[in-house]
Design a protein around this motif. Sequence first.
Motif, short mmCIF file in Angstrom:
data_model
loop_
_atom_site.label_atom_id
_atom_site.label_comp_id
_atom_site.label_asym_id
_atom_site.label_seq_id
_atom_site.Cartn_x
_atom_site.Cartn_y
_atom_site.Cartn_z
N GLY A 892 0.72 -1.22 0.09
CA GLY A 892 -0.09 0.04 0.01
C GLY A 892 0.71 1.16 -0.01
O GLY A 892 2.04 1.31 -0.12
N LYS A 893 0.14 2.45 0.35
CA LYS A 893 0.79 3.63 0.31
C LYS A 893 2.01 3.84 1.57
O LYS A 893 2.92 4.33 1.21
CB LYS A 893 -0.10 4.72 0.45
CG LYS A 893 -1.07 4.81 -0.85
CD LYS A 893 -1.96 6.14 -0.68
CE LYS A 893 -3.17 6.16 -1.86
NZ LYS A 893 -3.99 7.25 -1.67
N LYS A 894 1.54 3.17 2.80
CA LYS A 894 2.72 3.20 3.71
C LYS A 894 3.61 2.07 3.41
O LYS A 894 3.44 0.99 3.45
CB LYS A 894 1.66 2.95 5.04
CG LYS A 894 2.75 3.01 6.32
CD LYS A 894 1.96 3.19 7.39
CE LYS A 894 2.73 3.56 8.68
NZ LYS A 894 1.97 3.51 9.93
N VAL A 895 4.67 2.56 3.16
CA VAL A 895 6.01 1.52 2.72
C VAL A 895 6.42 1.32 4.22
O VAL A 895 6.89 1.86 4.97
CB VAL A 895 6.96 2.45 1.72
CG1 VAL A 895 8.14 1.37 1.32
CG2 VAL A 895 6.25 2.68 0.50
N ALA A 939 3.03 1.62 -10.66
CA ALA A 939 3.68 2.72 -10.41
C ALA A 939 5.11 2.44 -11.13
O ALA A 939 5.92 3.19 -11.45
CB ALA A 939 4.29 2.70 -8.81
#
Length: 1203
Positions: A892-895, A939
Amino acid sequence: MENCSAASTFLTDSLELELGTEWCKPPYFSCAVDNRGGGKHFSGESYLCSGALKRLILNLDPLPTNFEEDTLEIFGIQWVTETALVNSSRELFHLFRQQLYNLETLLQSSCDFGKVSTLHCKADNIRQQCVLFLHYVKVFIFRYLKVQNAESHVPVHPYEALEAQLPSVLIDELHGLLLYIGHLSELPSVNIGAYVNQNQIKLFPPSWHLLHLHLDIHWLVLEILYMLGEKLKQVVYGHQFMNLASDNLTNISLFEEHCETLLCDLISLSLNRYDKVRSSESLMSDQCPCLCIKELWVLLIHLLDHRSKWFVSESFWNWLNKLLKTLLEKSSDQRRSSMPVIQSRDPLGFSWWIITHVASFYKFDRHGVPDEMRKVESNWNFVEELLKKSISVQNSSFSISWLPFKGLANTMKSPLSMLEMVKTCCCDKQDQELYKSSSSYTIFLCILAKVVKKAMKSNGPHPWKQVKGRIYSKFHQKRMEELTEVGLQNFFSLFLLLAAVAEVEDVASHVLDLLNFLKPAFVTSQRALIWKGHMAFLLMYAQKNLDIGVLAEKFSCAFREKAKEFLVSKNEEMVQRQTIWTLLSIYIDGVQEVFETSYCLYPSHEKLLNDGFSMLLRACRESELRTVLSFLQAVLARIRSMHQQLCQELQRDNVDLFVVQSSLSAKERHLAAVASALWRHFFSFLKSQRMSQVVPFSQLADAAADFTLLAMDMPSTAPSDFQPQPVISIIQLFGWDDIICPQVVARYLSHVLQNSTLCEALSHSGYVSFQALTIRSWIRCVLQMYIKNLSGPDDLLIDKNLEQAVEKEYMKQLVELTRLLFNLSEVKSIFSKAQVEYLSISEDPKKALVRFFQAVGITYGNLQTLSDKSAMVTKSLEYLGEVLKYIKPYLGKKVFSAGLQLTYGMMGILVKSWAQIFATSKAQKLLFRIIDCLLLPHAVLQQEKELPAPMLSAIQKSLPLYLQGMCIVCCQSQNPNAYLNQLLGNVIEQYIGRFLPASPYVSDLGQHPVLLALRNTATIPPISSLKKCIVQVIRKSYLEYKGSSPPPRLASILAFILQLFKETNTDIYEVELLPGILKCLVLVSEPQVKRLATENLQYMVKACQVGSEEEPSSQLTSVFRQFIQDYGMRYYYQVYSILETVATLDQQVVIHLISTLTQSLKDSEQKWGLGRNIAQREAYSKLLSHLGQMGQDEMQRLENDNT
């Protein structure tokens, strides 16, 4: 002297003779305790530790190694040992009194620090002489005194006549000595402390020596009188004195008078201490001013009790009680005139205090060693008299002034502690230290229990009825309304004790009736105490194996009401919630004790588990939930234990089967009813909280596992929607469901796998996927080890470094699950067929998962038949399940670095290890999804967008695994798949550029993941196809010019190509890159690019030479020919220069191009129409000059050509 006390316990008289004179140094009182005491409570020189008391009682030589010489020195004068006491008894006693006077005189000297050493030495010398003389008297009586025959009329020797008079003389002298020294209580006050000089030697003042010498005299006089009686076996009369009753003084009367006087003195000393301390400190205050006084008490106890057993005399308690009774008499004129006047401000309290302390001295044996098992002689009769005096008025309070009140001030902490207190009171063997920790009310309860039990044992139930009537009559409505909190506590203690020693049901019923008299306001304020008392009676019922129905009905209803109040209360109302929770926790803890205590269950036990728990669970916060779930686990464990006991009873032989089965059937029904209540009120809540964070993970898993085991033992009790396989249904909910938090799954499955019976039953139940689904859950638990919360995206990951990222508790649980899982037959079979070792890596879940993936791949590769392979593919996909869903939170967006490393690493190993499996049509779809999800997400396709550094790092480490696996799949795919080849090309295209360094001079270019994938070529045959794909991607994507503009990062890509050539064997398809390289040499003037392109050209030409023997490679020649045609006219100088470089490496290649070069020259001249191009011809001639004779010939033809 250091070891004498230890040795004296065991050595016989004959052995003592061999130990030397120093060992039997005459004992004396000393409170200057040192290490010579051997760890005992008294000094090593004491009468107890030295064995003197034992020798006296056993009638042994007092000092077997002393006074062995013919003469001895006493008071500085030499005497004949065997005759001195007969010939000079009065002189010796006169000298003794003179020494006493000298010591008393020393008291008048000022005892400052400068003189204390001299005074100590003088006083100690006097005392030693006096003690030595009295010990000599004892030895003389034992060894030398002869018993005379009074009836003999034969003339006797004058010495024998004197000797016959010696016993009477001794009686007179001893009596005179006692009169001279007076009472102990009359001595001036003595500071027990000592001075300590620079050598750490204790120095005592003369007053200390005088006190201790008096103690020695008082005790040694008793010893001498006792020895006289033992030696002569007759009454000895004194000639000089008469007793106070005008009777002749005898050894017996003097012994008894002295005992009485000495005990009076000891009582007086104790009374002085009692009157000077506060009541609150009396308990901890020692009655003895020094250790020697304590030793004298112990000596008297042993001597008087021994004398009472063998002679017609009174025991120690009788002596002491007789004196204490005189103290309790109100008028002093009623006391005996022989007694010293002893007055106390609190004679009753003092009497309790002194007998309590003195009773503790009974624990010391004859050697002064404490023995807790030593029996205390009973003093009950006197205690009864004290009780009567303590409660002189009927119904008045029982109280002893110095006993603690802490037992009254604080209510009991729990119902169980209330019961424990009652059990302590009812215990037949009372704790000797009871008075130090209990209140006077507790002691009263102990006495009451003792009286009732003793009376019932002797006279049946009649005394109980009398006691019950007396006690019941004291409690009525008015009395109950007047109760305070302490009164209510004592009320419960009293009736619990009565229930324990008599009729529990009658007492409990009466208590319930009495509680109805309490005022409502008082009930509200003291509800917690009332609930504790109520629960204590419930526990007593359970311990006595009685049906709890009467008590359970009312109590459980009250619990339901409070649980409802708790549910509707608001979180802001903290005080109200805490008050209610206090009551609820009393009920919960008590019910748990009831279940754990009950031998069997009755239908009434089910009443305790009503729907109040359903309401309570919904209202609890985490800390409260822990309490309730702990209760649940305890009850579940108890039910399962009782069920197993029933099963064992049913299997026993030699029983009446019909009777047993009917009894067990009833018990089974009761158990089933309780189990159903637990399913109904608890499991439904656990089921609803599977995905929430409210219930602690560990307790949720533990409770679910307990219900699973209950379903295994008693499947019919489970809810109908779980039938017919309740165990499988629960495992599906808590062990195999992908939406459950991995912490819960890991702990839950560990519990399940630990139960071998359950695992075996499930493995052979026809539910063939049990092991496969469990393996799937284990894989998920390992892959999600860094995920903290599956349902909360804002707090998704444990954000710590890789080593600390996994919580220790979860990691420990994961290790345990791995160990248990590797014991499953299916897992063992896979590793066995693959011949892969796994035992050493089960402690590391990540390594274990890697090894498992590898073992599955190897096992599949070893299969021969198509059917076996097809089944293995199906099973393998079942192991994985929705594996992409497991790793999705990491993407997700939180790496999160650790999670990405784990995800990409494990999936890379999976792709490579299972390449043959993914080559099948069944599994390819999953492979496509893995590649799209991990390597080609949206991405990545956005070239202008930078990927997060942690993600890029994870891909870089694992990319070789993916490329190698995909290459194998492409080569072994059952159906050639253009899409798979396209995926492989796309991955290579994306990541050659992503990991291409900005500068071509980077030293670690060889660590580029695409190049790393090409290594170990010998072990992976399909790698050549991977290289071919790489070459094609480079040619199409990295060497393509847009017009005249060179591709970006050209130097870096040339460096990459050069590294590719260096690390791998040359293949003919690599020539595809030559046009691009040649174009760089022609069109790019940057020195760095030219250098790298030239190196690539040289490397390629040399490589082509290896495979072409004498003739040049046709592909190489074809490329150069096309190159000349494309650039020969416009860039002839660069073309000739490049070919010169080639000619230095391989002339034959350029020789084969002469015709093409010449034609290009002519075409160029013709195109421009300006005749011969002298500059071009010169450049061409230079090239031809490097080609030997063939070049010279071509130069000649050009010269001769007039066209």
